[in-house]
Structures are given as structure tokens and as C-alpha cells.
Design an enzyme around this catalytic site. Sequence first.
Site, short mmCIF file in Angstrom:
data_model
loop_
_atom_site.label_atom_id
_atom_site.label_comp_id
_atom_site.label_asym_id
_atom_site.label_seq_id
_atom_site.Cartn_x
_atom_site.Cartn_y
_atom_site.Cartn_z
N ASP A 286 -23.26 -19.55 35.24
CA ASP A 286 -24.28 -18.58 34.82
C ASP A 286 -24.60 -17.66 35.99
O ASP A 286 -24.46 -18.05 37.16
CB ASP A 286 -25.55 -19.31 34.36
CG ASP A 286 -26.35 -18.49 33.36
OD1 ASP A 286 -26.30 -18.80 32.15
OD2 ASP A 286 -27.02 -17.52 33.79
N VAL B 67 -19.68 -12.74 35.09
CA VAL B 67 -18.45 -12.73 34.28
C VAL B 67 -17.77 -11.36 34.22
O VAL B 67 -16.68 -11.25 33.67
CB VAL B 67 -18.71 -13.20 32.84
CG1 VAL B 67 -18.99 -14.68 32.78
CG2 VAL B 67 -19.80 -12.40 32.18
N SER C 25 -19.80 -11.44 17.19
CA SER C 25 -21.05 -11.15 16.47
C SER C 25 -20.68 -10.59 15.11
O SER C 25 -19.61 -9.98 14.95
CB SER C 25 -21.87 -10.11 17.23
OG SER C 25 -22.92 -9.63 16.40
N TYR D 70 -22.30 -1.78 20.80
CA TYR D 70 -22.23 -3.25 20.75
C TYR D 70 -21.17 -3.69 19.73
O TYR D 70 -20.35 -4.56 20.00
CB TYR D 70 -23.61 -3.78 20.37
CG TYR D 70 -23.73 -5.29 20.25
CD1 TYR D 70 -23.52 -6.12 21.35
CD2 TYR D 70 -24.09 -5.89 19.03
CE1 TYR D 70 -23.67 -7.50 21.24
CE2 TYR D 70 -24.25 -7.26 18.92
CZ TYR D 70 -24.03 -8.06 20.03
OH TYR D 70 -24.17 -9.43 19.92
N LYS E 268 -17.82 -5.95 20.33
CA LYS E 268 -17.62 -7.24 19.66
C LYS E 268 -16.40 -7.18 18.73
O LYS E 268 -15.70 -8.19 18.57
CB LYS E 268 -18.88 -7.63 18.89
CG LYS E 268 -20.06 -8.01 19.80
CD LYS E 268 -19.78 -9.27 20.62
CE LYS E 268 -21.02 -9.82 21.30
NZ LYS E 268 -20.74 -11.03 22.10
N THR F 225 -27.88 -13.81 12.68
CA THR F 225 -29.10 -13.76 13.50
C THR F 225 -29.50 -15.18 13.90
O THR F 225 -29.77 -16.02 13.05
CB THR F 225 -30.25 -13.09 12.73
OG1 THR F 225 -29.77 -11.84 12.22
CG2 THR F 225 -31.43 -12.83 13.65
N1 LIG Z 1 -28.98 -14.18 19.17
C1 LIG Z 1 -28.36 -13.60 18.19
O1 LIG Z 1 -28.90 -13.38 17.11
C2 LIG Z 1 -26.91 -13.20 18.36
C3 LIG Z 1 -26.23 -12.70 17.25
C4 LIG Z 1 -24.89 -12.38 17.36
C5 LIG Z 1 -24.23 -12.56 18.57
N2 LIG Z 1 -24.91 -13.01 19.64
C6 LIG Z 1 -24.16 -13.22 20.88
O2 LIG Z 1 -24.39 -14.54 21.31
C7 LIG Z 1 -24.20 -14.62 22.72
C8 LIG Z 1 -25.36 -15.34 23.37
O3 LIG Z 1 -26.52 -14.62 23.14
P1 LIG Z 1 -27.87 -15.09 23.78
O4 LIG Z 1 -28.90 -14.12 23.37
O5 LIG Z 1 -28.04 -16.56 23.53
O6 LIG Z 1 -27.51 -14.84 25.31
P2 LIG Z 1 -28.47 -15.01 26.56
O7 LIG Z 1 -29.19 -13.78 26.85
O8 LIG Z 1 -29.25 -16.28 26.42
O9 LIG Z 1 -27.39 -15.13 27.70
C9 LIG Z 1 -26.61 -16.28 27.84
C10 LIG Z 1 -26.56 -16.66 29.29
O10 LIG Z 1 -25.67 -15.77 29.97
C11 LIG Z 1 -26.19 -15.52 31.27
N3 LIG Z 1 -25.65 -14.25 31.74
C12 LIG Z 1 -26.08 -13.01 31.44
N4 LIG Z 1 -25.31 -12.08 32.04
C13 LIG Z 1 -24.37 -12.76 32.73
C14 LIG Z 1 -23.29 -12.37 33.57
N5 LIG Z 1 -23.02 -11.08 33.81
N6 LIG Z 1 -22.51 -13.34 34.12
C15 LIG Z 1 -22.78 -14.65 33.91
N7 LIG Z 1 -23.80 -15.08 33.12
C16 LIG Z 1 -24.58 -14.15 32.55
C17 LIG Z 1 -27.68 -15.52 31.10
O11 LIG Z 1 -28.33 -15.84 32.32
C18 LIG Z 1 -27.90 -16.60 30.03
O12 LIG Z 1 -28.19 -17.86 30.60
C19 LIG Z 1 -23.97 -13.19 23.18
O13 LIG Z 1 -22.58 -12.95 23.31
C20 LIG Z 1 -24.55 -12.36 22.05
O14 LIG Z 1 -23.96 -11.09 21.99
C21 LIG Z 1 -26.24 -13.32 19.58
#
Ligand SMILES: NC(=O)c1ccc[n+]([C@@H]2O[C@H](COP(=O)([O-])OP(=O)(O)OC[C@H]3O[C@@H](n4cnc5c(N)ncnc54)[C@H](O)[C@@H]3O)[C@@H](O)[C@H]2O)c1
Length: 269
Positions: A37, A64, A142, A155, A159, A186
Site C-alpha cells: 500500500d 503502483v 468497475s 474513469y 476501467k 456500488t
Molecule cells: N467502491 C465502489 O463502489 C467501487 C465500485 C467499482 C469499482 N471500484 C474499484 O474498487 C477498487 C477499490 O476501491 P476502494 O474505494 O476500496 O479503494 P481505496 O480508496 O480504499 O484504495 C485502496 C487502497 O489503495 C491504496 N492506494 C491508493 N493509491 C495507491 C497507490 N498509488 N499505490 C499503492 N496503493 C495505493 C490506498 O491507500 C488504499 O489502502 C478501485 O479500483 C475502485 O476503482 C470501487
Amino acid sequence: MFGLIDKVAIVWGGGSGMGEATALRLARAGCDVAVVDLDIALAEAVAAKISALGRRAIALAANVTDEQQVDRAVAETESGLGPIGVMVTVVGMAGFGPVLDITSEQWDREQSINLKSVFLTAKSVARTMVRNGGGAITAICSVSGLTSAPRHASYGAAKAGVAHLVRSMGAELAPRIRVNAVAPGTIETQRVKATEERIAAIERRVPMARMGSVDEIAKAVLFLSSDLASFVTGQTLAVDGGWTSQFLMDAHDSSSTDKDIDWEKVSNT
Ligand SMILES: NC(=O)c1ccc[n+]([C@@H]2O[C@H](COP(=O)([O-])OP(=O)(O)OC[C@H]3O[C@@H](n4cnc5c(N)ncnc54)[C@H](O)[C@@H]3O)[C@@H](O)[C@H]2O)c1
């Protein structure tokens, strides 16, 4: 059943939300886990939970979107835990806005965090997997990458790129490495809260009429990472309560989405 006992997994973005849930699911299925992370404190907290489950775990800090940091985390995982058999990339960030207002910098940032991240992590890990007998790679996509909607251009394009990348890599790296994605609908997270407005919108458009949980995404990732998915590659699995299937039904027969089922009558007959 999962074929994951003593496998080494690396979870990028494993410090919170879906990444944490996935790291814990993999550990409970028998994996030793490298939690990577940007925020090392988050990664350390999850690694401690995994150790408490009786599996080995290391916490690593890496961005990343930076190739050198990705390669270094892969090398540290292999020296600390052994050859990587399972990889999951969770990191991503939604930015919504009118397409005509998106700046070049915003575009680059979103493609980088959502798409380049998957390319860099999957490429680095796949190179080691090729040497070590193969493995399974899963990225988080997503529903925005499977469908289109106003204000989702940047976005959604990133994706959609993830869905394409797993198709390409899945075809190219078979049979040694399986490459798939999960496309969440979601999901309730730190950033995506269950506000009244959001719940009302979901009740209108999602057949299962609720948000998903991070563990429901983790379970789908666990399936794709495991031997249960041994003939599955190049796929993006929507885990969205039926949201994206409904767009298709809408186009063919709008009445088919009507909630006019008498559930009690059906369950009693
Ligand atoms: N929450 C939703 O409804 C939803 C829906 C569709 C897709 N997604 C996708 O799900 C995934 C996770 O979403 P989330 O909201 O749980 O994520 P999040 O914001 O909780 O991030 C996940 C983790 O990644 C870490 N992080 C952020 N940038 C980073 C980097 N550059 N390098 C290394 N680590 C990094 C953060 O510290 C965090 O712990 C994402 O790819 C998001 O696009 C989310």
C-alpha cells in the site's frame, strides 16, 4: 478446495477496503500474503491481522504507478515469502465529471492510477510467475468499464482498458497464468458511503436493491484466484447485484425490469 494452501499472494492496495478484505480471504484460504500500500501503516495493520490468523505476512510501501517501486516490492515479496502464485491489484480511483471539462493532467492521473497500475503490477508479477510455474492474476475493474454513462468518460475508459488488458494478457499468458478481473457495482467503502440519496438511486436501478460489501468482492477474487476457476481466463466478472445485466434487459423489454412479482405467492406454490 481452493488449492491455495501455502501459496504466496501479493495484494496491491491491500491496506483498506476491498484490498484488506481480499488479503484476509486469501489468508484464510491458506495463502501467505504481502500487503502493499502507499500507506505503510495501513499495510502493517492488515499484515498483523493475517499473522494473527496463523499465516505469514509482510507489509510493503509502494506506489503502483511507479515501475521501480513495483519491481522492488515484487522482489521483496519473493525474498521474504517465496515465489508469488497469486496477485491482486485493487488500487483505483473514480473521478467523475463532464467530458469537456476533463483536463489533460486529470486524464493522465486517472489512466495512471486505474490502468497503468494494473499493467505494471501484472507485468512485473507475471514475469516471475513464468519462471516459477504459473499463477493467477486478478484486477479490480468497475461496472463503469463495462457500460457507459454521462460524466464517466475518463474513469470508464481506464476501467474498460482494464477489462481489455485482462483479455489480452489472459490470451497471451495461457496456459501458465490466468488473468481475470472483477467489476464491482456500488460497494460500501470509506469513500463510497451509504447516503440516503445513494441508497434511493440504487433501489431504483439495481435488481438486488442494495450496495455490495467489500467481502462480496473479496469472495469473487478468491474464486478467480483459486483452482475453482482453473478454466477461467481473460474474463471480467461483474459483481454488481445485477446492475449491468439490467441495461441489456431494458433495451429489449422494459417490462422485464418491473418489480411485479408476488414473492409470497411464488414461495408458497
Ligand atoms: N467502491 C465502489 O463502489 C467501487 C465500485 C467499482 C469499482 N471500484 C474499484 O474498487 C477498487 C477499490 O476501491 P476502494 O474505494 O476500496 O479503494 P481505496 O480508496 O480504499 O484504495 C485502496 C487502497 O489503495 C491504496 N492506494 C491508493 N493509491 C495507491 C497507490 N498509488 N499505490 C499503492 N496503493 C495505493 C490506498 O491507500 C488504499 O489502502 C478501485 O479500483 C475502485 O476503482 C470501487
